[in-house]
Design a protein around this motif. Structure first.
Motif, PDB file in Angstrom:
ATOM      1  N   ASN A   1       0.827  -1.198   0.000  1.00  0.00           N
ATOM      2  CA  ASN A   1       0.000   0.000   0.000  1.00  0.00           C
ATOM      3  C   ASN A   1       0.864   1.252   0.000  1.00  0.00           C
ATOM      4  OD1 ASN A   1      -2.099  -1.786   0.216  1.00  0.00           O
ATOM      5  ND2 ASN A   1      -2.966  -0.916   2.078  1.00  0.00           N
TER       6      ASN A   1
ATOM      7  N   HIS B   1      -1.068   5.622   7.820  1.00  0.00           N
ATOM      8  CA  HIS B   1      -1.351   4.225   7.483  1.00  0.00           C
ATOM      9  C   HIS B   1      -0.157   3.372   7.878  1.00  0.00           C
ATOM     10  CE1 HIS B   1      -3.080   0.830   5.513  1.00  0.00           C
ATOM     11  NE2 HIS B   1      -2.206   0.797   4.530  1.00  0.00           N
TER      12      HIS B   1
ATOM     13  N   HIS C   1      -6.769   3.127   7.325  1.00  0.00           N
ATOM     14  CA  HIS C   1      -6.082   4.144   6.547  1.00  0.00           C
ATOM     15  C   HIS C   1      -5.856   5.402   7.390  1.00  0.00           C
ATOM     16  CE1 HIS C   1      -7.210   2.357   2.345  1.00  0.00           C
ATOM     17  NE2 HIS C   1      -6.640   1.482   3.155  1.00  0.00           N
TER      18      HIS C   1
ATOM     19  N   CYS D   1      -9.557   7.164  -0.696  1.00  0.00           N
ATOM     20  CA  CYS D   1      -9.998   6.070  -1.553  1.00  0.00           C
ATOM     21  C   CYS D   1     -11.524   5.981  -1.578  1.00  0.00           C
ATOM     22  CB  CYS D   1      -9.398   4.748  -1.088  1.00  0.00           C
ATOM     23  SG  CYS D   1     -10.009   4.189   0.530  1.00  0.00           S
TER      24      CYS D   1
ATOM     25  N   THR E   1     -10.481  -2.718   4.130  1.00  0.00           N
ATOM     26  CA  THR E   1     -11.077  -1.661   4.943  1.00  0.00           C
ATOM     27  C   THR E   1     -12.119  -0.933   4.093  1.00  0.00           C
ATOM     28  OG1 THR E   1      -9.381  -0.066   4.268  1.00  0.00           O
ATOM     29  CG2 THR E   1      -8.954  -1.352   6.270  1.00  0.00           C
TER      30      THR E   1
ATOM     31  N   CYS F   1     -12.437   5.497   2.512  1.00  0.00           N
ATOM     32  CA  CYS F   1     -12.123   6.668   3.328  1.00  0.00           C
ATOM     33  C   CYS F   1     -13.057   7.827   2.992  1.00  0.00           C
ATOM     34  CB  CYS F   1     -10.675   7.084   3.109  1.00  0.00           C
ATOM     35  SG  CYS F   1      -9.488   5.901   3.782  1.00  0.00           S
TER      36      CYS F   1
ATOM     37  N   ASP G   1      -5.196   9.728  -6.492  1.00  0.00           N
ATOM     38  CA  ASP G   1      -5.088   8.263  -6.464  1.00  0.00           C
ATOM     39  C   ASP G   1      -5.383   7.727  -7.859  1.00  0.00           C
ATOM     40  OD1 ASP G   1      -5.127   5.557  -5.958  1.00  0.00           O
ATOM     41  OD2 ASP G   1      -6.231   5.756  -4.074  1.00  0.00           O
TER      42      ASP G   1
END
Length: 348
Positions: A28, A48, A55, A80, A86, A89, A107
């Motif tokens: 990640n 993170h 995150h 994200c 997870t 976010c 991203d």
């Protein structure tokens, strides 16, 4: 939409958080987050820690609690917008009722994109691109791997002044100095995969582990990958239990990198022999070259790379030198020069 001085200061802090010692370099990206109150003071921070863990935004929101309502989230990567190990976010920020989000690097991961758009749909102010270059720099290989759908490749070799990696009888200890060998282990630790060919495993029997100054294996060990079609003896040191090993049954560099990318590998440290180096160079799949140059002359012996079919200087593969460092032992004699170079241009 502009950012305030408080937000810029928070971004600098978020970048520091992202590179907190002990945070893995992959798979990640490294991310930091700072939550600001309306008056610009810091409410909470987060980063993170590891794949599968919360995150950075979620860590900061948990620390802030109800104080996150109306806050500004300053984060080094666009939040994200997908559910993996997870939750998204973007949804966590919306649920916390933050007022504004400032992020650095967009991203580009196709499974995670869309966070900024989702936040705007929810009525949250969003500003992107603040200190984006600095954010990309701390996730250099992750960014490259996601963009190119393959790992970043660093080719490392040691050579004498006259370009020999081994003498005519095959001996190569020690072309690289102890200082250079310690530096090599440092560079190995920054990668997630070390790659050699079957010939190197058969002839040199390397262990390919990362070791410290006392020659002891460190806790984190990159994946050891050997590439080639031939079967290998089970007693080779690369198959011991000190690190994970994979045998890539191919001679095609592109196919090998494709398999490694599917395993979430993002930075390959190429340490094979001259034939493997030639294959990657000819395929245009070397992104960085690290050469350790020893102050000695041999006059004959093996070169670091096999015949590239170049017969005139006009066709040479050119490298761009990005760093030159003298690595010197305590006695002043045990010396190498490390040259770091960016990828060669493709030959037409």
């Amino acid at each position: 939409m502009t950012t305030s001085e408080a937000e810029r200061a928070a971004m600098r802090r978020a970048l520091e958080l992202a590179v907190t010692p002990g945070v893995p370099l992959g798979p990640n990206p490294r991310v930091g987050c700072v939550l600001l109150a309306p008056d610009g003071t810091t409410i909470a921070e987060g980063f993170h820690r590891k794949a599968g863990g919360p995150h950075a935004e979620v860590v900061a929101l948990a620390e802030a609690g109800e104080a996150a309502r109306g806050a500004t989230a300053v984060v080094t990567l666009e939040p994200c917008n997908h559910t993996g190990r997870t939750g998204p976010c973007s949804e966590a920020l919306i649920a916390a009722d933050v007022r504004r989000v400032v992020f650095a690097q967009p991203d580009i991961n196709p499974v995670a994109i869309g966070g900024a758009g989702r936040l705007r749909e929810a009525g949250i102010e969003v500003v992107g691109g603040e200190m984006a270059d600095e954010a990309r720099a701390i996730n250099r290989t992750w960014t490259f791997a996601i963009a190119h759908r393959r790992p970043f490749v660093t080719w490392k070799f040691a050579t004498t002044l006259d370009g020999r990696s081994a003498a005519a009888d095959g001996t190569s200890r020690w072309v690289s100095s102890r200082a250079a060998r310690l530096d090599t282990h440092r560079l190995r630790s920054l990668c997630d995969t070390m790659l050699v060919g079957t010939q190197t495993v058969e002839v040199d029997d390397p262990e390919l582990t990362v070791r410290d100054e006392l020659d002891e294996p460190v806790e984190f060990q990159p994946l050891r990958a050997v590439m080639g079609l031939r079967d290998l003896p089970a007693d080779r040191r690369i198959f011991n239990d000190r690190a994970e090993t994979i045998h890539l049954r191919t001679r095609d560099p592109e196919a090998a990198l494709g398999q490694l990318f599917e395993l979430d590998r993002q930075h390959v440290f190429l340490e094979g022999g001259p034939t493997l180096a030639r294959a990657f160079l000819e395929a245009g799949l070397v992104d960085e070259v690290v050469a350790y140059v020893a102050p000695m002359l041999l006059g004959a012996g093996s070169s670091a790379v096999a015949d590239l079919g170049i017969h005139t200087i006009a066709d040479a593969l050119h490298l761009h030198v990005t760093d030159v460092t003298v690595l010197q032992g305590h006695d002043g004699e045990d010396t190498n020069v490390r040259l770091t170079m960016s990828r060669p241009s493709r030959r037409s």
